[in-house]
Write a protein that holds these residues in place. Structure first.
Motif, PDB file in Angstrom:
ATOM      1  N   LEU A 289      60.225  16.943 110.270  1.00  0.00           N
ATOM      2  CA  LEU A 289      60.936  18.021 111.119  1.00  0.00           C
ATOM      3  C   LEU A 289      60.678  19.499 109.982  1.00  0.00           C
ATOM      4  O   LEU A 289      60.659  19.255 108.672  1.00  0.00           O
ATOM      5  N   THR A 290      60.480  20.523 110.539  1.00  0.00           N
ATOM      6  CA  THR A 290      60.582  21.701 109.864  1.00  0.00           C
ATOM      7  C   THR A 290      61.607  22.576 110.244  1.00  0.00           C
ATOM      8  O   THR A 290      62.047  22.648 111.544  1.00  0.00           O
ATOM      9  N   SER A 297      60.950  17.970 106.116  1.00  0.00           N
ATOM     10  CA  SER A 297      61.860  16.761 105.809  1.00  0.00           C
ATOM     11  C   SER A 297      61.404  15.673 106.304  1.00  0.00           C
ATOM     12  O   SER A 297      61.029  15.608 107.722  1.00  0.00           O
ATOM     13  N   SER A 298      61.692  14.555 105.655  1.00  0.00           N
ATOM     14  CA  SER A 298      61.250  13.177 106.286  1.00  0.00           C
ATOM     15  C   SER A 298      62.409  12.375 106.363  1.00  0.00           C
ATOM     16  O   SER A 298      63.427  12.272 104.968  1.00  0.00           O
ATOM     17  N   LEU A 299      62.721  12.176 107.361  1.00  0.00           N
ATOM     18  CA  LEU A 299      64.051  11.188 107.604  1.00  0.00           C
ATOM     19  C   LEU A 299      63.757   9.609 108.010  1.00  0.00           C
ATOM     20  O   LEU A 299      62.907   9.631 108.815  1.00  0.00           O
ATOM     21  N   ASP A 300      64.673   8.995 107.551  1.00  0.00           N
ATOM     22  CA  ASP A 300      64.317   7.519 107.860  1.00  0.00           C
ATOM     23  C   ASP A 300      64.935   7.448 109.630  1.00  0.00           C
ATOM     24  O   ASP A 300      66.149   7.788 109.872  1.00  0.00           O
ATOM     25  N   GLN A 301      64.029   6.693 110.374  1.00  0.00           N
ATOM     26  CA  GLN A 301      64.019   6.420 111.730  1.00  0.00           C
ATOM     27  C   GLN A 301      65.578   5.867 111.777  1.00  0.00           C
ATOM     28  O   GLN A 301      66.378   5.928 113.003  1.00  0.00           O
ATOM     29  N   VAL A 306      67.516  10.895 104.271  1.00  0.00           N
ATOM     30  CA  VAL A 306      66.292  11.708 103.810  1.00  0.00           C
ATOM     31  C   VAL A 306      65.505  11.292 102.831  1.00  0.00           C
ATOM     32  O   VAL A 306      66.284  11.035 101.736  1.00  0.00           O
ATOM     33  N   SER A 307      64.237  10.957 103.158  1.00  0.00           N
ATOM     34  CA  SER A 307      63.444  10.536 101.993  1.00  0.00           C
ATOM     35  C   SER A 307      62.912  11.523 101.139  1.00  0.00           C
ATOM     36  O   SER A 307      62.524  11.326 100.049  1.00  0.00           O
ATOM     37  N   LEU A 318      56.730  28.006 109.012  1.00  0.00           N
ATOM     38  CA  LEU A 318      55.998  27.012 109.513  1.00  0.00           C
ATOM     39  C   LEU A 318      56.099  26.379 110.965  1.00  0.00           C
ATOM     40  O   LEU A 318      57.343  26.884 111.453  1.00  0.00           O
ATOM     41  N   THR A 319      55.041  25.897 111.439  1.00  0.00           N
ATOM     42  CA  THR A 319      55.146  25.408 112.697  1.00  0.00           C
ATOM     43  C   THR A 319      55.939  24.129 112.503  1.00  0.00           C
ATOM     44  O   THR A 319      56.124  23.556 111.472  1.00  0.00           O
ATOM     45  N   ALA A 320      56.108  23.334 113.944  1.00  0.00           N
ATOM     46  CA  ALA A 320      56.608  21.884 113.904  1.00  0.00           C
ATOM     47  C   ALA A 320      55.186  21.287 113.278  1.00  0.00           C
ATOM     48  O   ALA A 320      54.174  21.456 113.213  1.00  0.00           O
ATOM     49  N   PRO A 321      55.731  20.053 112.566  1.00  0.00           N
ATOM     50  CA  PRO A 321      54.668  19.266 111.951  1.00  0.00           C
ATOM     51  C   PRO A 321      53.872  18.590 112.953  1.00  0.00           C
ATOM     52  O   PRO A 321      54.334  17.959 114.135  1.00  0.00           O
ATOM     53  N   ALA A 322      52.565  18.072 112.831  1.00  0.00           N
ATOM     54  CA  ALA A 322      51.808  17.151 113.359  1.00  0.00           C
ATOM     55  C   ALA A 322      51.355  16.000 112.502  1.00  0.00           C
ATOM     56  O   ALA A 322      50.919  16.471 111.418  1.00  0.00           O
TER      57      ALA A 322
END
Length: 386
Positions: A289-290, A297-301, A306-307, A318-322
């Motif tokens: 997520l941006t 950020s990276s979150l565990d599903q 937060v990883s 920033l845009t949303a990530p792809a």
């Protein structure tokens, strides 16, 4: 008047992230984009082709996201110019000018192109040649992308009304109105269709599911609870399209939370405080997520833990990530595409597409990464072979 306030708010908010806060006085916080620093790239991108689509977004904040179907990529500008290009060569297949200003990105699916307009229309075109199949009027502006399962088209308009249309004729099948707070971010979430249900996020922080066939409510749940003494502080809009992975539905709200919900019951499985109005990407068991400070950020599903969090691109809009290979691609206000490692968030690569800002999230298909700049230039990138 309320619509004017909403329109201005998102403009001021975006400018505030780039320069200063919305509030003046002793507590004013300067928010300048963080300067880029030199680094040794792990991956390099190269430009394959570039094509002008039209006039771009005309300084507005519509989500003019391209769409891919087979070997063709479709894109539009704010004035209503729609173009179909060979996605590998950039060669033009057809081009069409509509009479309506486009509000959201194109959806290419089931042989149709679906677009929403700023004057409240949904337009369906043939993928093959751009000829019009039908157009339908909905309750208000459409700044999200209409969705279809081949039989039904579902669209969420700016007033949070959900409308279902017959995919063959455009005839309205049902609609569901939803109450909005006094103040919201400009725009709306894009519905997500799965099986017999359509899932939506709303401006009041609620998530809802409806039956596709007749619009009957299946469940509603709360992703974020409005808090604070002012209308501004109580904004908890869900503007990002819901993400489905397995039986889980993931959503994020502005000034609220990222949350995982059970797709069938709406039960909240976990919730993590995070503020974003941009779409979520997923890969390697993580969510990416941006947020509204341009932290990625990276979150565990499974747990929402937060990883990692990347802050070196702070306030760069920033845009949303792809997800692109083992990387995340994001665009910024100065025309750069940044590649981040999905493993630890480290900056792995960078490519300057042009001088115009990138507002729409990059689109990935195979080895290609497509970037639509605010000036209407569509660029195809690819990883350099070593």
């Amino acid at each position: 008047m309320q619509r004017i306030i909403r329109s201005l708010l998102i403009v001021f908010m975006t400018l505030g992230l780039a320069s200063c806060s919305l509030f003046s006085g002793d507590e004013e916080v300067v928010r300048k984009p963080k300067p880029l620093t030199e680094f040794k790239p792990d991956v390099e991108l190269e430009k394959v082709w570039s094509k002008s689509i039209g006039e771009g977004d005309e300084g507005r904040y519509e989500r003019l996201v391209p769409s891919i179907s087979g070997d063709v990529i479709y894109a539009a500008d704010a004035q209503g110019h729609v173009v179909a290009l060979n996605r590998e060569t950039g060669k033009e297949i057809w081009k069409k000018s509509l009479k309506f200003p486009i509000g959201g990105g194109i959806t290419a699916d089931y042989g149709m192109l679906l677009l929403g307009t700023l004057d409240g229309h949904v337009i369906a075109l043939k993928e093959e040649d751009g000829s019009e199949l039908w157009q339908a009027r909905v309750s208000s502006e459409v700044i999200s992308s209409p969705q279809t399962n081949g039989s039904v088209v579902v669209v969420q308009s700016i007033d949070d009304t959900i409308t279902a249309l017959d995919a063959q004729t455009g005839k309205e099948l049902w609609h569901q109105e939803n109450l909005q707070p006094a103040l919201t971010l400009r725009g709306s979430s894009t519905p997500r269709m799965e099986g017999e249900a359509v899932f939506v996020g709303l401006s009041n922080g609620e998530a809802k599911a409806f039956r596709i066939t007749d619009g009957g409510p299946l469940w509603n749940s709360r992703v974020a609870i409005p808090e604070g003494s002012s209308e501004l502080e109580r904004m908890v809009d869900i503007k990002a399209q819901p993400l489905i992975v397995g039986n889980n539905l993931f959503m994020v709200s502005f000034q609220g939370n990222a949350a995982a919900l059970d797709m069938y019951s709406g039960r909240v499985l976990w919730s993590r405080e995070l503020s974003s109005y941009k779409s979520i990407a997923e890969g390697f068991g993580s969510l990416y997520l941006t947020d509204d400070s341009s932290y990625v950020s990276s979150l565990d599903q499974r747990s929402g833990a937060v990883s990692w969090r990347q802050d070196k691109l702070e306030y760069r809009l920033l845009t949303a990530p792809a997800t692109y290979s083992s990387y995340l691609a994001v665009g910024d206000l100065e025309g750069y595409v940044h590649l981040l490692s999905q493993v630890d968030g480290g900056i792995a690569g960078r490519f300057k597409v042009g001088s115009s800002a990138i507002k729409a999230p990059p689109v990935v298909s195979g080895d290609f990464l497509y970037v639509l700049s605010a000036d209407g230039t569509l660029t195809a990138l690819r990883q350099k072979s070593t």
